[in-house]
Design a protein around this motif. Structure first.
Motif, PDB file in Angstrom:
ATOM      1  N   MET A   1       1.033  -1.215  -0.080  1.00 59.06           N
ATOM      2  CA  MET A   1      -0.154   0.277  -0.058  1.00 59.06           C
ATOM      3  C   MET A   1       0.813   1.247   0.017  1.00 59.06           C
ATOM      4  N   SER A   2       0.671   2.137  -0.843  1.00 61.50           N
ATOM      5  CA  SER A   2       1.491   3.491  -0.901  1.00 61.50           C
ATOM      6  C   SER A   2       1.113   4.526  -0.007  1.00 61.50           C
ATOM      7  N   ALA A   3       1.972   5.446   0.479  1.00 59.74           N
ATOM      8  CA  ALA A   3       1.635   6.266   1.426  1.00 59.74           C
ATOM      9  C   ALA A   3       0.784   7.304   1.007  1.00 59.74           C
ATOM     10  N   PRO A   4      -0.188   7.914   1.608  1.00 55.67           N
ATOM     11  CA  PRO A   4      -0.798   9.085   1.307  1.00 55.67           C
ATOM     12  C   PRO A   4      -0.130  10.070   0.796  1.00 55.67           C
ATOM     13  N   ALA A   5      -0.735  11.026   0.123  1.00 55.49           N
ATOM     14  CA  ALA A   5      -0.150  12.338  -0.502  1.00 55.49           C
ATOM     15  C   ALA A   5      -0.215  13.351   0.610  1.00 55.49           C
ATOM     16  N   PRO A   6       0.910  14.062   0.927  1.00 56.71           N
ATOM     17  CA  PRO A   6       1.061  15.149   1.802  1.00 56.71           C
ATOM     18  C   PRO A   6      -0.028  16.088   1.531  1.00 56.71           C
ATOM     19  N   GLN A   7      -0.706  16.546   2.725  1.00 63.36           N
ATOM     20  CA  GLN A   7      -1.918  17.428   2.251  1.00 63.36           C
ATOM     21  C   GLN A   7      -1.267  18.663   3.305  1.00 63.36           C
ATOM     22  N   VAL A   8      -1.678  19.820   2.772  1.00 68.51           N
ATOM     23  CA  VAL A   8      -1.570  21.079   3.445  1.00 68.51           C
ATOM     24  C   VAL A   8      -2.602  21.784   4.300  1.00 68.51           C
ATOM     25  N   LEU A   9      -2.202  22.123   5.409  1.00 67.78           N
ATOM     26  CA  LEU A   9      -3.337  22.891   6.439  1.00 67.78           C
ATOM     27  C   LEU A   9      -3.758  24.040   6.178  1.00 67.78           C
ATOM     28  N   THR A  27       0.822  25.290  12.349  1.00 69.63           N
ATOM     29  CA  THR A  27       0.356  26.356  11.722  1.00 69.63           C
ATOM     30  C   THR A  27      -0.367  26.024  10.171  1.00 69.63           C
ATOM     31  N   ALA A  28      -1.136  26.977   9.657  1.00 73.86           N
ATOM     32  CA  ALA A  28      -1.484  27.067   8.511  1.00 73.86           C
ATOM     33  C   ALA A  28      -0.506  27.076   7.618  1.00 73.86           C
ATOM     34  N   GLY A  29      -0.514  26.177   6.435  1.00 76.32           N
ATOM     35  CA  GLY A  29       0.402  26.185   5.182  1.00 76.32           C
ATOM     36  C   GLY A  29       1.401  25.079   5.723  1.00 76.32           C
ATOM     37  N   THR A  30       1.256  24.344   6.801  1.00 77.12           N
ATOM     38  CA  THR A  30       2.483  23.132   6.961  1.00 77.12           C
ATOM     39  C   THR A  30       1.998  21.995   6.154  1.00 77.12           C
ATOM     40  N   LYS A  31       2.726  21.351   5.700  1.00 77.72           N
ATOM     41  CA  LYS A  31       2.415  20.170   4.991  1.00 77.72           C
ATOM     42  C   LYS A  31       2.805  18.863   5.925  1.00 77.72           C
ATOM     43  N   VAL A  32       1.583  18.280   5.858  1.00 77.22           N
ATOM     44  CA  VAL A  32       1.461  17.082   6.768  1.00 77.22           C
ATOM     45  C   VAL A  32       1.773  15.869   6.044  1.00 77.22           C
ATOM     46  N   ALA A  36      -0.275   9.280  10.867  1.00 82.36           N
ATOM     47  CA  ALA A  36      -0.379   9.100  12.025  1.00 82.36           C
ATOM     48  C   ALA A  36      -0.929  10.610  12.692  1.00 82.36           C
ATOM     49  N   ILE A  37      -0.080  11.575  12.120  1.00 79.21           N
ATOM     50  CA  ILE A  37      -0.670  13.165  12.543  1.00 79.21           C
ATOM     51  C   ILE A  37      -1.946  13.545  11.895  1.00 79.21           C
ATOM     52  N   ALA A  38      -1.935  13.358  10.425  1.00 79.91           N
ATOM     53  CA  ALA A  38      -3.002  13.463   9.637  1.00 79.91           C
ATOM     54  C   ALA A  38      -4.376  12.790   9.905  1.00 79.91           C
ATOM     55  N   GLU A  39      -4.389  11.687  10.597  1.00 76.36           N
ATOM     56  CA  GLU A  39      -5.682  11.001  11.114  1.00 76.36           C
ATOM     57  C   GLU A  39      -6.170  11.637  12.323  1.00 76.36           C
ATOM     58  N   GLN A  40      -5.360  12.410  12.928  1.00 74.87           N
ATOM     59  CA  GLN A  40      -5.849  13.181  14.052  1.00 74.87           C
ATOM     60  C   GLN A  40      -6.687  14.322  13.717  1.00 74.87           C
ATOM     61  N   PRO A  44     -12.673  18.663   8.255  1.00 75.66           N
ATOM     62  CA  PRO A  44     -12.304  19.163   6.922  1.00 75.66           C
ATOM     63  C   PRO A  44     -12.052  20.309   6.497  1.00 75.66           C
ATOM     64  N   ALA A  45     -12.307  21.170   7.548  1.00 73.51           N
ATOM     65  CA  ALA A  45     -12.049  22.811   7.254  1.00 73.51           C
ATOM     66  C   ALA A  45     -10.724  23.112   7.600  1.00 73.51           C
ATOM     67  N   CYS A  46      -9.943  22.254   8.432  1.00 72.81           N
ATOM     68  CA  CYS A  46      -8.544  22.572   8.609  1.00 72.81           C
ATOM     69  C   CYS A  46      -7.652  22.328   7.433  1.00 72.81           C
ATOM     70  N   TRP A  47      -8.063  21.518   6.474  1.00 76.76           N
ATOM     71  CA  TRP A  47      -7.398  21.297   5.292  1.00 76.76           C
ATOM     72  C   TRP A  47      -7.568  22.150   4.214  1.00 76.76           C
TER      73      TRP A  47
END
Length: 66
Positions: A1-9, A27-32, A36-40, A44-47
């Motif tokens: 299984m591949s890792a999910p793509a990074p998402q930006v806050l 902070t806003a603009g951080t690439k997650v 394990a952090i993203a699932e916390q 959806p408004a945080c992304w």
């Protein structure tokens, strides 16, 4: 299984480090990149670009009729 793509806050969030359990402030603009952090981050408004929600059995999407 591949890792999910990074998402930006799009907003500042407070989470726990998955290893040390210490509080983190991202902070806003951080690439997650850590899943394990993203699932916390469940709001959806945080992304900047909200992830697709998985289909939930028994629920159907509302459709509009013209």
């Amino acid at each position: 299984m591949s890792a999910p793509a990074p998402q930006v806050l799009a907003a500042t969030v407070h989470v726990l480090d998955p290893v040390s359990r210490e509080p983190l402030v991202l902070t806003a603009g951080t690439k997650v990149t850590d899943p394990a952090i993203a699932e916390q981050i469940t709001n959806p408004a945080c992304w900047a670009d909200p992830p697709e929600a998985p289909d939930t059995p028994g629920r159907k999407a509302k459709t509009t009729q013209d």
